[in-house]
Motif scaffolding. Structure first.
Motif, PDB file in Angstrom:
ATOM      1  N   VAL A   1      -4.554  49.767  19.136  1.00  0.00           N
ATOM      2  CA  VAL A   1      -5.204  50.984  18.633  1.00  0.00           C
ATOM      3  C   VAL A   1      -4.091  51.856  18.060  1.00  0.00           C
ATOM      4  CG1 VAL A   1      -6.321  53.138  19.302  1.00  0.00           C
ATOM      5  CG2 VAL A   1      -7.209  50.961  20.151  1.00  0.00           C
TER       6      VAL A   1
ATOM      7  N   CYS B   1      -8.633  49.709  15.663  1.00  0.00           N
ATOM      8  CA  CYS B   1      -9.151  50.937  15.067  1.00  0.00           C
ATOM      9  C   CYS B   1      -7.982  51.869  14.785  1.00  0.00           C
ATOM     10  CB  CYS B   1     -10.149  51.612  16.013  1.00  0.00           C
ATOM     11  SG  CYS B   1     -10.990  53.058  15.311  1.00  0.00           S
TER      12      CYS B   1
ATOM     13  N   ILE C   1     -12.756  53.552  23.178  1.00  0.00           N
ATOM     14  CA  ILE C   1     -11.465  52.867  23.122  1.00  0.00           C
ATOM     15  C   ILE C   1     -11.356  51.852  24.263  1.00  0.00           C
ATOM     16  CG2 ILE C   1      -8.962  53.192  23.331  1.00  0.00           C
ATOM     17  CD1 ILE C   1      -9.321  55.885  21.911  1.00  0.00           C
ATOM     18  N   ARG C   2     -11.875  52.199  25.410  1.00  0.00           N
ATOM     19  CA  ARG C   2     -11.842  51.268  26.547  1.00  0.00           C
ATOM     20  C   ARG C   2     -12.586  49.982  26.199  1.00  0.00           C
ATOM     21  NH1 ARG C   2     -13.593  54.518  30.040  1.00  0.00           N
ATOM     22  NH2 ARG C   2     -11.599  55.119  30.999  1.00  0.00           N
TER      23      ARG C   2
ATOM     24  N   MET D   1     -12.734  48.592  23.407  1.00  0.00           N
ATOM     25  CA  MET D   1     -11.926  47.791  22.481  1.00  0.00           C
ATOM     26  C   MET D   1     -10.931  46.897  23.210  1.00  0.00           C
ATOM     27  SD  MET D   1     -11.079  50.704  19.584  1.00  0.00           S
ATOM     28  CE  MET D   1     -12.365  51.798  19.000  1.00  0.00           C
TER      29      MET D   1
ATOM     30  N   ALA E   1      -1.544  51.115  22.654  1.00  0.00           N
ATOM     31  CA  ALA E   1      -1.866  52.123  21.642  1.00  0.00           C
ATOM     32  C   ALA E   1      -0.563  52.623  21.038  1.00  0.00           C
ATOM     33  CB  ALA E   1      -2.641  53.286  22.250  1.00  0.00           C
TER      34      ALA E   1
ATOM     35  N   LEU F   1      -7.094  58.712  29.045  1.00  0.00           N
ATOM     36  CA  LEU F   1      -6.909  57.872  27.860  1.00  0.00           C
ATOM     37  C   LEU F   1      -5.585  57.121  27.920  1.00  0.00           C
ATOM     38  CD1 LEU F   1      -7.864  56.839  25.181  1.00  0.00           C
ATOM     39  CD2 LEU F   1      -7.112  58.975  24.105  1.00  0.00           C
TER      40      LEU F   1
END
Length: 333
Positions: free
Chosen positions: A4, A28, A74-75, A77, A82, A95
């Motif tokens: 990410v 993403c 996001i989790r 994904m 990141a 996060l």
């Protein structure tokens, strides 16, 4: 790796492109919302959005990335890591814990030196000859996380913030890709910062755009280059504001003033000269010279100092408008 990415300005684009070129699976790209820009105040996409769209990547622009619904997305994904480069938002502890290997950030300084929002600008303004990039594990603080990799980079004489930003962005992109390779191999280093050695680079404010011409010319030159090409040092003459985009300190300039070989000078006085162009007197006695090599009048085009002097019909000894009264106590060598 499943990545990410979070970033916003031009500085972040080389890292994004490098990750794509190295075959990482970019799940993403998160970037800041479009902002109004220009005279028409039309919405303009951030550079990272433009680059991500060109690469065919998914783009999200939440006003706050740490809200529960974004964290949950996001989790889902299932990212391995990141990667962050000048994103511009705080990352919450919840996060930070989502990716397997956490969040890693490209920071354009040799941490713990110059933590904060303006490390490149402050580095040049302070006259540092060496800077660099740090790949850092992110934690809840601002630039306080453990260090992964560091690369030193020389600051060329005369470089401005824009030039150094591009240089450090390229170095940062290379270093981030190397760091992800080490993560995959299970060999990524992790060293705690020495917090006792930390220095800070606060955000550039409007007050930073004003200089006191009683300071030495070399100091003002560094200040100009540290704020160029944006937001720039700003000065005014007869109420007309202009940006100083580039300048150069000179030692012996008074002999270049034509018939006035030893002019009466003072800080902030302007002198259109034959050889050097437009010079402003600096230092406590005004005899330190700063050549205004490139300026931009409000609402006008960029131009050389000599062209600006001709257009404004600046006469020898005419003074810039000063925000500092002579008895204010600010400035001086």
């Amino acid at each position: 790796m499943r990545v990410v990415f979070m970033g916003t300005p031009d500085f972040a684009v080389p890292t994004l492109r490098a990750l794509a070129e190295h075959g990482h699976d970019i799940m993403c790209v998160f970037t800041q919302p479009d902002r109004a820009a220009g005279r028409g105040r039309k919405l303009s996409p951030p550079p990272v959005k433009v680059a991500a769209t060109e690469l065919g990547l998914r783009v999200e622009q939440p006003p706050k990335v740490s809200v529960p619904e974004v964290v949950d997305a996001i989790r889902q994904m299932c990212p391995d890591v990141a990667v962050v480069a000048a994103f511009g938002q705080k990352i919450s502890p919840k996060l930070l814990a989502v990716p397997v290997h956490g969040f890693v950030n490209v920071h354009p300084s040799l941490l713990p030196r110059y933590r904060g929002a303006a490390p490149i600008e402050r580095c040049i303004m302070n006259g540092d000859e060496v800077t660099g990039v740090t790949i850092m594990y992110m934690d809840e603080g601002w630039d306080t996380g453990d260090i992964g990799l560091v690369r030193k980079v020389d600051v060329p004489r005369g470089a401005d913030a824009g030039q150094m930003r591009q240089c450090l962005a390229e170095h940062g992109a290379e270093l981030m890709c190397e760091f992800l390779r080490l993560i995959e191999l299970g060999r990524a280093p992790r060293i705690a910062q020495d917090h006792s050695q930390a220095t800070y680079a606060p955000k550039i404010t409007e007050a930073d755009q004003t200089v006191d011409f009683r300071e030495p010319a070399a100091v003002i030159e560094r200040h100009v280059k540290g704020l160029s090409p944006d937001p720039c040092v700003v000065a005014s003459i007869a109420g007309v504001r202009f940006k100083i985009l580039n300048a150069q300190a000179v030692d012996d300039w008074s002999a270049d003033t034509g018939d006035m070989a030893t002019p009466t000078v003072a800080p902030g006085m302007l002198w259109p000269t034959r050889r050097l162009g437009l010079v402003v007197g600096c230092g406590v006695d005004g005899r330190d010279g700063l050549v205004l090599t490139e300026v931009q009048p409000a609402g006008g085009k960029r131009m050389g100092g000599a062209e600006f002097a001709r257009g404004r019909r600046i006469s020898p000894g005419q003074s810039l408008d000063s925000p500092y009264p002579l008895d204010s106590g600010r400035g001086g060598a």
